[in-house]
Design a protein around this motif. Structure first.
Motif, PDB file in Angstrom:
ATOM      1  N   GLY A 199       7.753 -10.690  -4.926  1.00  0.00           N
ATOM      2  CA  GLY A 199       7.206 -12.035  -4.787  1.00  0.00           C
ATOM      3  C   GLY A 199       7.523 -12.698  -3.463  1.00  0.00           C
ATOM      4  N   GLY A 200       8.554 -12.212  -2.746  1.00  0.00           N
ATOM      5  CA  GLY A 200       8.883 -12.786  -1.446  1.00  0.00           C
ATOM      6  C   GLY A 200       8.276 -12.020  -0.299  1.00  0.00           C
ATOM      7  N   PHE A 201       7.497 -10.954  -0.611  1.00  0.00           N
ATOM      8  CA  PHE A 201       6.807 -10.109   0.374  1.00  0.00           C
ATOM      9  C   PHE A 201       7.778  -9.382   1.301  1.00  0.00           C
ATOM     10  CE2 PHE A 201       2.967 -11.993  -1.071  1.00  0.00           C
ATOM     11  CZ  PHE A 201       3.187 -13.363  -1.197  1.00  0.00           C
ATOM     12  N   GLU A 202       9.033  -9.255   0.856  1.00  0.00           N
ATOM     13  CA  GLU A 202      10.025  -8.658   1.757  1.00  0.00           C
ATOM     14  C   GLU A 202      10.101  -7.143   1.649  1.00  0.00           C
ATOM     15  OE1 GLU A 202      10.415 -12.211   3.132  1.00  0.00           O
ATOM     16  OE2 GLU A 202      11.637 -10.600   3.962  1.00  0.00           O
ATOM     17  N   TYR A 203       9.477  -6.567   0.630  1.00  0.00           N
ATOM     18  CA  TYR A 203       9.609  -5.130   0.386  1.00  0.00           C
ATOM     19  C   TYR A 203       8.267  -4.433   0.575  1.00  0.00           C
ATOM     20  CZ  TYR A 203      13.832  -7.047  -1.592  1.00  0.00           C
ATOM     21  OH  TYR A 203      14.992  -7.744  -1.756  1.00  0.00           O
TER      22      TYR A 203
ATOM     23  N   LYS B 135       5.809 -19.550   9.529  1.00  0.00           N
ATOM     24  CA  LYS B 135       7.199 -19.186   9.197  1.00  0.00           C
ATOM     25  C   LYS B 135       7.311 -18.851   7.721  1.00  0.00           C
ATOM     26  CE  LYS B 135       9.915 -21.729  12.657  1.00  0.00           C
ATOM     27  NZ  LYS B 135       8.824 -22.171  13.526  1.00  0.00           N
ATOM     28  N   PRO B 136       8.165 -17.862   7.386  1.00  0.00           N
ATOM     29  CA  PRO B 136       8.434 -17.597   5.968  1.00  0.00           C
ATOM     30  C   PRO B 136       9.272 -18.731   5.378  1.00  0.00           C
ATOM     31  CG  PRO B 136       9.936 -16.339   7.307  1.00  0.00           C
ATOM     32  CD  PRO B 136       8.991 -17.023   8.261  1.00  0.00           C
ATOM     33  N   ARG B 137       9.208 -18.874   4.056  1.00  0.00           N
ATOM     34  CA  ARG B 137      10.133 -19.811   3.408  1.00  0.00           C
ATOM     35  C   ARG B 137      11.504 -19.153   3.285  1.00  0.00           C
ATOM     36  NH1 ARG B 137      12.028 -20.529  -1.814  1.00  0.00           N
ATOM     37  NH2 ARG B 137      12.945 -22.592  -2.140  1.00  0.00           N
ATOM     38  N   THR B 138      11.510 -17.882   2.875  1.00  0.00           N
ATOM     39  CA  THR B 138      12.748 -17.107   2.825  1.00  0.00           C
ATOM     40  C   THR B 138      12.456 -15.730   3.410  1.00  0.00           C
ATOM     41  OG1 THR B 138      12.259 -16.263   0.622  1.00  0.00           O
ATOM     42  CG2 THR B 138      13.585 -18.278   0.744  1.00  0.00           C
ATOM     43  N   GLY B 139      13.516 -15.041   3.827  1.00  0.00           N
ATOM     44  CA  GLY B 139      13.351 -13.712   4.397  1.00  0.00           C
ATOM     45  C   GLY B 139      12.556 -13.763   5.680  1.00  0.00           C
ATOM     46  N   SER B 140      11.754 -12.722   5.909  1.00  0.00           N
ATOM     47  CA  SER B 140      10.985 -12.681   7.154  1.00  0.00           C
ATOM     48  C   SER B 140       9.488 -12.496   6.926  1.00  0.00           C
ATOM     49  CB  SER B 140      11.510 -11.536   8.044  1.00  0.00           C
ATOM     50  OG  SER B 140      11.346 -10.292   7.377  1.00  0.00           O
ATOM     51  N   GLN B 141       9.075 -12.279   5.673  1.00  0.00           N
ATOM     52  CA  GLN B 141       7.666 -11.995   5.387  1.00  0.00           C
ATOM     53  C   GLN B 141       7.066 -13.118   4.535  1.00  0.00           C
ATOM     54  OE1 GLN B 141       6.696  -8.725   6.598  1.00  0.00           O
ATOM     55  NE2 GLN B 141       8.806  -8.679   7.360  1.00  0.00           N
ATOM     56  N   TYR B 142       5.756 -13.240   4.645  1.00  0.00           N
ATOM     57  CA  TYR B 142       5.031 -14.241   3.856  1.00  0.00           C
ATOM     58  C   TYR B 142       3.559 -13.874   3.868  1.00  0.00           C
ATOM     59  CZ  TYR B 142       4.185 -15.988   8.579  1.00  0.00           C
ATOM     60  OH  TYR B 142       3.837 -16.088   9.901  1.00  0.00           O
TER      61      TYR B 142
ATOM     62  N   ILE C 286       1.867 -18.808   1.890  1.00  0.00           N
ATOM     63  CA  ILE C 286       2.479 -18.638   0.572  1.00  0.00           C
ATOM     64  C   ILE C 286       3.723 -17.759   0.698  1.00  0.00           C
ATOM     65  CG2 ILE C 286       2.122 -17.681  -1.764  1.00  0.00           C
ATOM     66  CD1 ILE C 286      -0.912 -18.200  -1.265  1.00  0.00           C
ATOM     67  N   ASP C 287       4.775 -18.109  -0.065  1.00  0.00           N
ATOM     68  CA  ASP C 287       5.983 -17.280  -0.106  1.00  0.00           C
ATOM     69  C   ASP C 287       6.670 -17.513  -1.459  1.00  0.00           C
ATOM     70  OD1 ASP C 287       8.590 -16.605   2.402  1.00  0.00           O
ATOM     71  OD2 ASP C 287       7.915 -15.481   0.644  1.00  0.00           O
ATOM     72  N   ASP C 288       7.515 -16.568  -1.829  1.00  0.00           N
ATOM     73  CA  ASP C 288       8.369 -16.685  -3.019  1.00  0.00           C
ATOM     74  C   ASP C 288       7.569 -16.962  -4.290  1.00  0.00           C
ATOM     75  OD1 ASP C 288      10.823 -18.250  -0.944  1.00  0.00           O
ATOM     76  OD2 ASP C 288      10.681 -16.169  -1.540  1.00  0.00           O
ATOM     77  N   VAL C 289       6.726 -16.004  -4.648  1.00  0.00           N
ATOM     78  CA  VAL C 289       5.932 -16.079  -5.874  1.00  0.00           C
ATOM     79  C   VAL C 289       6.760 -15.512  -7.026  1.00  0.00           C
ATOM     80  CG1 VAL C 289       3.730 -15.443  -6.943  1.00  0.00           C
ATOM     81  CG2 VAL C 289       3.880 -15.690  -4.452  1.00  0.00           C
TER      82      VAL C 289
END
Ligand SMILES: [Ca+2]
Ligand SMILES: [Ca+2]
Length: 308
Positions: A170-174, A193-200, A302-305
């Protein structure tokens, strides 16, 4: 003796039957009457000695169903449930004199017993894993009162609840799996910018006629009422305060569950939620569709679904 014939019909387990109305203790072995003793401390001791003397020691153990004055309690068999998931089982009393009063002991934490005059329901949402020996006792309305009981095992298993977060990555980090998306929506894209991590995920932002989509298909277990959560940042060069020139539509299996537009632009990510309870028990494709008109870009980021 019709009373004993009646007992023979309802007893399938060895043990002692207390017949308070008849003031006798009846010892039954393999469903057959073996001995009768007076209801008293002496009689009970005699009955126990009689049972202890039997060649097969297990006949000294009362069966799962106790009978008194013709009052019987159903045995539901062993039960199982998961931590965090609701479960229930019904217990029924027959014979004796209705209405009945039920009580229980040994319930798994989170479970309670409720009853009406003829049956009880053990139900709840287990909060702790383990194996629990449950006893349900019933009293009838006769005078003197007859009692009965039944025992069964409740096995509560732990581990992640099937009603937990159903969104993968959900955070698009993987990487990008299992998301579906149109070109250049996912990743660490320069410009936002991402909300968390580096991907969005970044939908639209072109200032031309353009449509971007982001999708993920999830399986919602039956009985799981889920809420979709995601963080959305809307940046727009649009200045109108009335026209929805660029829109973001969120759908679940084609049903619109949320809509946004350039009119919702605001600094920073905001948590958005949508009710998915109507989709319990279904495989659901969640789709975010961003559509732009011919000028003035709007970005839907969008980030952190997740689901909760
Ligand atoms: Ca992220
Ligand atoms: Ca526009």
């Amino acid at each position: 003796m019709p009373v004993i014939e009646d007992l023979g019909a309802v007893i399938s387990n060895e043990g002692i039957c207390r017949m308070s109305l008849r003031r006798v203790l009846v010892v039954v072995v393999s469903g057959l009457l073996a001995a009768v003793f007076a209801v008293s401390a002496t009689g009970a001791a005699q009955a126990q000695s009689f049972l202890d003397a039997l060649p097969n020691a297990q006949t000294t153990t009362a069966g799962p169903v106790s009978v008194e004055g013709g009052l019987t309690v159903s045995n539901p068999g062993n039960q199982s449930a998961r931590v965090g998931v609701g479960a229930s089982v019904r217990i029924t009393a027959t014979g004796g004199t209705a209405p009945y009063t039920f009580t229980a002991s040994g319930l798994p934490p989170g479970f309670v017993i409720s009853s009406n005059s003829s049956h009880a329901v053990v139900s709840g949402v287990a909060s702790q894993a383990g194996t629990f020996a449950v006893t349900v006792n019933v009293r009838d309305s006769a005078s003197p009162q007859n009692t009965g009981s039944t025992t069964f095992t409740y096995i509560i298993t732990g581990g992640p609840s099937p009603c937990g977060d159903l969104i993968d990555n959900g955070g698009f980090e993987y990487g990008t799996s299992p998301w579906g998306w149109t070109s250049t929506v996912l990743g660490n894209i320069s410009g936002q910018k991402p909300r968390t991590g580096s991907q969005y995920a970044w939908l639209d932002g072109y200032g031309e006629v353009h449509t971007d989509t982001l999708t993920q298909t999830i399986r919602i277990p039956a009985g799981c009422k889920r809420t979709l959560n995601y963080y959305l940042y809307i940046e727009s060069a649009e200045t109108t305060t009335t026209a929805q020139n660029d829109t973001l539509t969120v759908t679940a299996n084609g049903t619109t569950i949320a809509t946004f537009s350039n009119l919702n632009k605001a600094p920073g990510y905001a948590l958005r939620t949508a009710d998915l309870s109507a989709f319990a028990g279904q495989t659901v494709t969640l789709t975010w569709t961003g559509t732009e008109n011919a000028s003035l870009p709007t970005s839907f980021v969008i980030d952190d679904v997740s689901t909760s």
